[in-house]
Design an enzyme around this catalytic site. Structure first.
Site, mmCIF file in Angstrom:
data_model
loop_
_atom_site.group_PDB
_atom_site.id
_atom_site.type_symbol
_atom_site.label_atom_id
_atom_site.label_comp_id
_atom_site.label_asym_id
_atom_site.label_seq_id
_atom_site.Cartn_x
_atom_site.Cartn_y
_atom_site.Cartn_z
ATOM 1 N N HIS A 143 -63.057 98.791 48.060
ATOM 2 C CA HIS A 143 -62.973 99.525 46.795
ATOM 3 C C HIS A 143 -63.730 98.827 45.669
ATOM 4 O O HIS A 143 -63.973 99.416 44.628
ATOM 5 C CB HIS A 143 -61.508 99.782 46.406
ATOM 6 C CG HIS A 143 -60.777 98.597 45.880
ATOM 7 N ND1 HIS A 143 -59.948 97.825 46.658
ATOM 8 C CD2 HIS A 143 -60.726 98.044 44.653
ATOM 9 C CE1 HIS A 143 -59.416 96.868 45.937
ATOM 10 N NE2 HIS A 143 -59.884 96.968 44.703
ATOM 11 N N ASP A 173 -59.741 98.462 53.755
ATOM 12 C CA ASP A 173 -60.235 98.091 52.425
ATOM 13 C C ASP A 173 -61.001 96.767 52.454
ATOM 14 O O ASP A 173 -60.871 95.943 51.546
ATOM 15 C CB ASP A 173 -59.101 98.032 51.409
ATOM 16 C CG ASP A 173 -59.622 98.091 49.964
ATOM 17 O OD1 ASP A 173 -60.790 98.479 49.777
ATOM 18 O OD2 ASP A 173 -58.874 97.737 49.044
ATOM 19 N N SER A 247 -59.511 91.560 43.026
ATOM 20 C CA SER A 247 -59.721 92.250 44.300
ATOM 21 C C SER A 247 -60.865 91.639 45.097
ATOM 22 O O SER A 247 -61.960 91.449 44.592
ATOM 23 C CB SER A 247 -60.022 93.724 44.068
ATOM 24 O OG SER A 247 -58.863 94.424 43.755
#
Length: 500
Positions: A143, A173, A247
């Site tokens: 993402h 992911d 992230s």
């Protein structure tokens, strides 16, 4: 779009968000020098003496990831305030911290997090990553780089390089990128070979809110978390603070090995509350190897529609424990069909490993190399059966066909008051159609509705209401297992009978 599906402003803007679940990870800043071209790993540090030595060793391998999107027509004040529903007074915040201005999810009007529609007008986003080889391969989250037009990374010393997306895996992911630096050799870190335990120390490094080189510490809070983000959820929960921009960053153990990739947080307040989720190294390493080799992930495929064995289903099947995965349907021309797997089988083991539930089976099958033959243990009609199955390759797109629910024909409906149902012969294909469900009945509580098709009752195929009655009469258990077909596929339901 930023490096996370999270809506966190942390201490800078507490109360800015109204959402409850976000994605986030790690970042970098300049730090102490490190020996070039080395795998950055050494003997474990003593946490009672601090983490500075560990930080010095691993920091050179952690990078800040910057992503650009095309058509950045609505950035600056128009996007940050007019488009995002900026609360009054927040413009001063962005003047002081301009690096946050174009990060998605920065206002109350953005309730969707950093999903696929979070950057319709283009712009920039930031995330984290870490280098895993001397030639510049690096790991981050899918993402973070999804739909990116340009990707670059910034090193600990401030040096910036362009990067190429080698491959992504949305289901976990994960993403693999390659730093464009020709003959330069990079310091790198490696994945741990040891499974972490609850209570182990972890150190997260990353780029929260664009503040590169941020380090936080905590422990492994839990393992095997399913947060509903994908079919292979198996997250490690940590309490080291991670926020927007973290992230894709690493979580290290005390030996300097990567135990997880920081990916998501849960936050009812909008800031870090010590509930973060990382993809375990055991999951990530195989995925990253596949992306490096093929640019995509090839998973094993069994070809069954499955569901967990609940206490009710276990009771109706006469199973001692509520474990395993029950087969609701077998796909045509699938490895399962070729191996002799049947609808109603309960899968207890695959490749010699116990299956705890349907999600566990999915993960285990996906991790088996296509073409490998493995043993499969099932329970069928109360008997344990061993089968051999040759694992196939998961199709890129699985299409599920569904038909319109048959029209209700009240004059043909027959009441089965013991189950709270009215049924009629199906107009198209096998089974009986549910024409009415009594309000407050067990059938209603289990989600049965008019238009559903009952295919089996207590393991017996049914084609008419009389078949249902006969199967119920022959059933000697307090609960009866019913196979139901809906627009979403097939599933088993255990309903109480009059005998219960």
């Amino acid at each position: 779009m930023s490096s996370a599906k999270n809506k966190t402003l942390g201490a800078f803007a507490a109360g800015l968000m109204a959402a409850t679940a976000f994605v986030t990870a790690a970042s970098v800043l300049p730090s102490t020098p490190a020996t070039a071209q080395n795998q950055l790993q050494a003997a474990a540090v003593d946490p009672s003496k601090g983490f500075a030595d560990l930080v010095d060793r691993v920091m050179p391998a952690v990078v800040s990831v910057q992503v650009k999107y095309a058509n950045a027509a609505a950035t600056g004040e128009d996007q940050a305030q007019g488009k995002r529903g900026m609360p009054n007074g927040m413009e001063d915040f962005f003047k002081q911290f301009p690096q946050f201005r174009n990060m998605p999810g920065m206002g109350q009007g953005d309730q969707g997090g950093d999903g696929e529609d979070s950057h319709p007008n283009g712009g920039m986003a930031m995330g984290s990553g870490f280098i895993i080889s001397a030639d510049g391969y690096a790991v981050t989250n899918n993402h973070v780089v999804k739909d990116a037009d340009q990707v670059s990374v910034t090193m600990k010393d401030g040096t910036e390089y362009k990067a190429e997306v080698i491959g992504t895996d949305p289901k976990t992911d994960l993403a693999l990128i390659k730093i464009d630096a020709k003959d330069k050799k990079f310091d790198y870190v490696s994945f741990t070979k040891d499974e972490p335990r609850v209570g182990d120390w972890v150190m997260a490094v990353g780029n929260p809110f664009g503040l590169g080189g941020t380090v936080t510490t905590g422990i492994v809070s839990a393992l095997g978390r399913d947060i509903g983000s994908g079919p292979y959820d198996n997250f490690m929960q940590i309490d080291a603070a991670i926020n927007r921009g973290n992230s894709g960053g690493p979580a290290f153990n005390l030996e300097g090995e990567v135990v997880g990739i920081n990916t998501a947080i849960f936050s009812p307040s909008g800031g870090s509350v010590g509930i973060g989720f990382a993809i375990p190294a055991s999951t990530a390493e195989n995925i990253i190897d596949s992306l490096k080799e093929n640019g995509k992930v090839t998973r094993g495929w069994l070809g069954v529609q499955i569901q967990p064995v609940t206490e009710d289903i276990a009771e109706s099947l006469g199973l001692k424990d509520a474990k395993g995965a029950i087969v609701a349907d077998v796909t045509e021309d699938s490895p399962a069909l070729a191996a002799g797997v049947k609808q109603g089988d309960t899968i207890l083991k695959i490749d010699g490993k116990d299956v705890s539930d349907s999600r566990d089976l999915s993960r285990k099958v996906a991790g088996i190399k296509p073409g490998d033959s493995v043993p499969l243990t099932v329970v069928r009609d109360g008997k344990t059966i061993d089968l051999d199955v040759k694992i196939g390759t998961m199709p890129d797109d699985k299409k599920m066909a569904s038909k319109d629910a048959p029209k209700e024909e009240a004059d043909k409906s027959v009441s089965l008051s013991a189950l709270g149902l009215k049924v009629a012969p199906a107009e198209d294909g096998p089974g009986v159609t549910v024409t009415d469900v009594a309000e407050g009945s067990a059938a209603a509580d289990m989600g049965l509705k008019a238009g559903d098709t009952i295919l089996e009752v207590a393991g017996q195929e049914v084609h008419a209401p009389s078949d249902v009655r006969a199967a119920l009469k022959a059933n000697d258990k307090k609960k009866v297992l019913i196979l139901v077909k809906t627009d979403d596929g097939q599933r088993f339901i255990a309903l109480p009978t009059a005998k219960g």
